[in-house]
Design an enzyme around this catalytic site. Structure first.
Site, PDB file in Angstrom:
ATOM      1  N   GLU A  74       3.919  13.229  13.597  1.00  0.00           N
ATOM      2  CA  GLU A  74       2.536  12.836  13.307  1.00  0.00           C
ATOM      3  C   GLU A  74       1.675  12.930  14.566  1.00  0.00           C
ATOM      4  O   GLU A  74       1.857  12.163  15.501  1.00  0.00           O
ATOM      5  CB  GLU A  74       2.511  11.402  12.793  1.00  0.00           C
ATOM      6  CG  GLU A  74       3.454  11.134  11.631  1.00  0.00           C
ATOM      7  CD  GLU A  74       3.551   9.659  11.311  1.00  0.00           C
ATOM      8  OE1 GLU A  74       2.829   8.853  11.924  1.00  0.00           O
ATOM      9  OE2 GLU A  74       4.372   9.299  10.450  1.00  0.00           O
ATOM     10  N   HIS A  85       7.381   2.023  10.909  1.00  0.00           N
ATOM     11  CA  HIS A  85       8.140   3.055  10.223  1.00  0.00           C
ATOM     12  C   HIS A  85       8.741   4.073  11.189  1.00  0.00           C
ATOM     13  O   HIS A  85       8.331   4.186  12.331  1.00  0.00           O
ATOM     14  CB  HIS A  85       7.270   3.773   9.182  1.00  0.00           C
ATOM     15  CG  HIS A  85       6.031   4.420   9.736  1.00  0.00           C
ATOM     16  ND1 HIS A  85       4.923   3.721  10.132  1.00  0.00           N
ATOM     17  CD2 HIS A  85       5.721   5.710   9.946  1.00  0.00           C
ATOM     18  CE1 HIS A  85       3.982   4.542  10.559  1.00  0.00           C
ATOM     19  NE2 HIS A  85       4.446   5.767  10.465  1.00  0.00           N
ATOM     20  N   HIS A 132       7.270   3.595  15.193  1.00  0.00           N
ATOM     21  CA  HIS A 132       5.914   3.232  15.584  1.00  0.00           C
ATOM     22  C   HIS A 132       5.302   2.353  14.515  1.00  0.00           C
ATOM     23  O   HIS A 132       5.910   2.097  13.476  1.00  0.00           O
ATOM     24  CB  HIS A 132       5.046   4.468  15.859  1.00  0.00           C
ATOM     25  CG  HIS A 132       4.983   5.442  14.725  1.00  0.00           C
ATOM     26  ND1 HIS A 132       6.019   6.274  14.393  1.00  0.00           N
ATOM     27  CD2 HIS A 132       4.004   5.710  13.833  1.00  0.00           C
ATOM     28  CE1 HIS A 132       5.693   7.009  13.361  1.00  0.00           C
ATOM     29  NE2 HIS A 132       4.469   6.684  12.984  1.00  0.00           N
ATOM     30  N   HIS A 156       0.833  -1.197   0.000  1.00  0.00           N
ATOM     31  CA  HIS A 156       0.000   0.000   0.000  1.00  0.00           C
ATOM     32  C   HIS A 156       0.866   1.243   0.000  1.00  0.00           C
ATOM     33  O   HIS A 156       2.018   1.204   0.400  1.00  0.00           O
ATOM     34  CB  HIS A 156      -1.035   0.011   1.129  1.00  0.00           C
ATOM     35  CG  HIS A 156      -0.475   0.048   2.507  1.00  0.00           C
ATOM     36  ND1 HIS A 156      -0.059   1.205   3.114  1.00  0.00           N
ATOM     37  CD2 HIS A 156      -0.286  -0.936   3.407  1.00  0.00           C
ATOM     38  CE1 HIS A 156       0.361   0.923   4.327  1.00  0.00           C
ATOM     39  NE2 HIS A 156       0.230  -0.355   4.533  1.00  0.00           N
ATOM     40  N   HIS A 179       3.406  10.644  17.392  1.00  0.00           N
ATOM     41  CA  HIS A 179       4.617   9.911  17.029  1.00  0.00           C
ATOM     42  C   HIS A 179       5.550  10.923  16.387  1.00  0.00           C
ATOM     43  O   HIS A 179       5.328  11.375  15.270  1.00  0.00           O
ATOM     44  CB  HIS A 179       4.270   8.748  16.094  1.00  0.00           C
ATOM     45  CG  HIS A 179       3.275   7.799  16.722  1.00  0.00           C
ATOM     46  ND1 HIS A 179       2.026   7.577  16.221  1.00  0.00           N
ATOM     47  CD2 HIS A 179       3.358   7.074  17.854  1.00  0.00           C
ATOM     48  CE1 HIS A 179       1.382   6.729  17.003  1.00  0.00           C
ATOM     49  NE2 HIS A 179       2.167   6.409  18.000  1.00  0.00           N
TER      50      HIS A 179
HETATM   51 FE   LIG Z   1       3.223   7.088  11.299  1.00  0.00          FE
END
Ligand SMILES: [Fe+2]
Length: 453
Positions: free
Chosen positions: A355, A349, A385, A306, A379
């Site tokens: 974020e 990632h 995370h 994705h 994050h």
């Molecule tokens: Fe993220």
């Protein structure tokens, strides 16, 4: 959606080009609207004398020399210089502004908060007193970065108005209905919608149905715009016609009124003897607007893997550096998952962007537990995370048939700058101390032997 009557004494346009239920459709259009017939000058911006004895005034949201300046011409009962007097500093300690780096608070860490409780019947909170800053990033004096807030509102502002010189406000309601009575018209918002209030625009916030809670991204930088579409082409994501700008609405009210101004992180008050919402007609492309998140058309994987979450960008605020956003506003809403032989939730990632996520309703697929509607997670820059253990095991072992992710709507305020916690976020908001444990249960599967584990 229920139509609510306008405040007493306020007049709204009835027939305006492009009128749609009190709003005009389109993103970044050069709109024109008048609440009284003939109030809008035709063929020029600044006639020697305006109709109705109105004053002409320009509100500029970008510098004059930008390739595509954003500005609006207002035709108003009094010029804005009559809407301020001398300023006195006031304190609104829960509304913080970058830079706000507190030496005794660690912003380094993965954080998550339970929903901040809605205001109870004993709490009297307005848009100003109920704003709770969670994080700040960048520097308001450099006009870069942002702040994230949660608003808790139980009462309408009465004879009280506000504008911020520090940035535009992206408002994401989560509970209750709010009305923004602005200089350029009236916007009603409820959960699943957003509103954008431009920098410098005067407004009053009323409670239509409360108590209210929601999220705000205060954008210190360039204004939000639609993302570049690249190979996606002209359709899907957020379509321009689904953005709504209000028609002109004004009030001619001679009442002692308080105007609060946010300027470089400081709050000030000034007193006037009338309502400043006195723009009878206007034209231009610098205006408030709303958008129904249910009209967002997500684009995603239809065979395997994705894409990056940037595929879900609703609005982006450019930084001036090509391809690098000051802020992206990203939406994770209902969609079909169909990818073959793929791990479907977001992967693990680390990311240079910071974020901040909020849950509007439902269950977020990477965190089935603990990220409640009204809750927030952070994050930060370069912090790892990803899915919790249950999400990982579930997605790793699921039968990969087409599956509808239903009843889910979360969003992300993603900025290029590290986000710093406020004292409220660290010490008063319902921080989940055990949050990082959601990853501690991820076991080592590797034992040196080949094969699928
Ligand atoms: Fe993220």
């Amino acid at each position: 959606m229920t139509r609510h009557p306008l405040p007493q004494g306020m007049t709204r346009a009835t027939v305006v080009t492009g009128t749609y239920d009190g709003y005009m459709p389109g993103f970044g259009n050069d709109f024109e609207t008048e609440a009284l017939p003939g109030a809008l000058p035709q063929g020029q911006n600044s006639p020697q004398k305006c109709a109705y004895g109105l004053y002409a005034e320009q509100l500029s949201g970008t510098v004059f020399t930008r390739p595509h300046p954003e500005r609006t011409w207002c035709y108003r009962i009094r010029p804005s210089v009559r809407h301020t007097g001398r300023f006195d500093p006031i304190e609104l300690p829960y509304w913080q502004t970058a830079p706000n780096v507190l030496p005794d608070i660690a912003s380094l860490g993965q954080y998550r908060w339970d929903p901040i409780p809605l205001p109870g019947s004993d709490q009297d909170l307005t848009w100003l007193t109920g704003m709770r800053t969670m994080t700040t990033a960048g520097d308001v004096n450099l006009q870069v970065g942002m702040a994230s807030h949660v608003y808790l509102v139980s009462r309408s502002m009465q004879d009280e108005y506000f504008f911020s010189a520090d940035g535009e406000l992206l408002v994401v309601p989560q509970e209750g209905r709010l009305r923004f009575c602005t200089e350029l018209g009236v916007i009603d918002v409820e959960p699943k919608e957003i509103a954008i209030i431009p920098r410098g625009l005067i407004f009053r916030v009323e409670v239509l149905e409360g108590p209210c809670r929601g999220f705000v991204c205060e954008n210190y930088g360039q204004t939000f715009t639609l993302p570049n579409r690249g190979p996606i082409g002209a359709n899907c994501l957020a379509n321009p016609r689904d953005f709504k700008c209000p028609v002109a609405a004004f009030e001619d009210r001679e009442t002692r009124s308080r105007l609060v101004v946010k300027w470089c992180g400081r709050f000030h008050e000034t007193w006037i003897d009338h309502s400043p919402l006195d723009v009878v007609a206007w034209h231009g492309n610098y205006c408030p607007y709303k958008y129904d998140l249910r009209s967002y058309s997500p684009v995603g994987a239809i065979l395997f893997d994705h894409p990056d979450p940037s595929i879900f960008t609703v609005l982006t605020a450019p930084s001036g550096q090509e391809g690098v956003a000051n802020i992206d506003f990203v939406l994770f809403r209902e969609r079909w998952m169909v990818a073959e032989h793929s791990f479907r939730p977001p992967w693990y990632h680390r990311n240079i962007m910071s974020e901040l996520m909020g849950n509007i309703y439902g269950i977020y697929d990477a965190k089935p537990q603990g990220f409640a509607p009204g809750g927030i997670s952070l994050h930060n820059c370069m912090l790892p995370h990803g899915p919790d253990r249950d999400a990982f095991e579930g997605a790793s072992n699921a039968e990969l048939k087409p599956e509808k992710l239903d009843n889910t709507m979360s969003f992300m305020f993603e900025t290029r700058f590290p986000q710093h916690l406020t004292a409220f976020a660290a010490n008063e908001a319902p921080l989940q101390q055990e949050y990082i444990e959601v990853w501690q249960q991820l076991e080592k599967k590797f034992d040196g032997t080949p094969g699928i584990k």
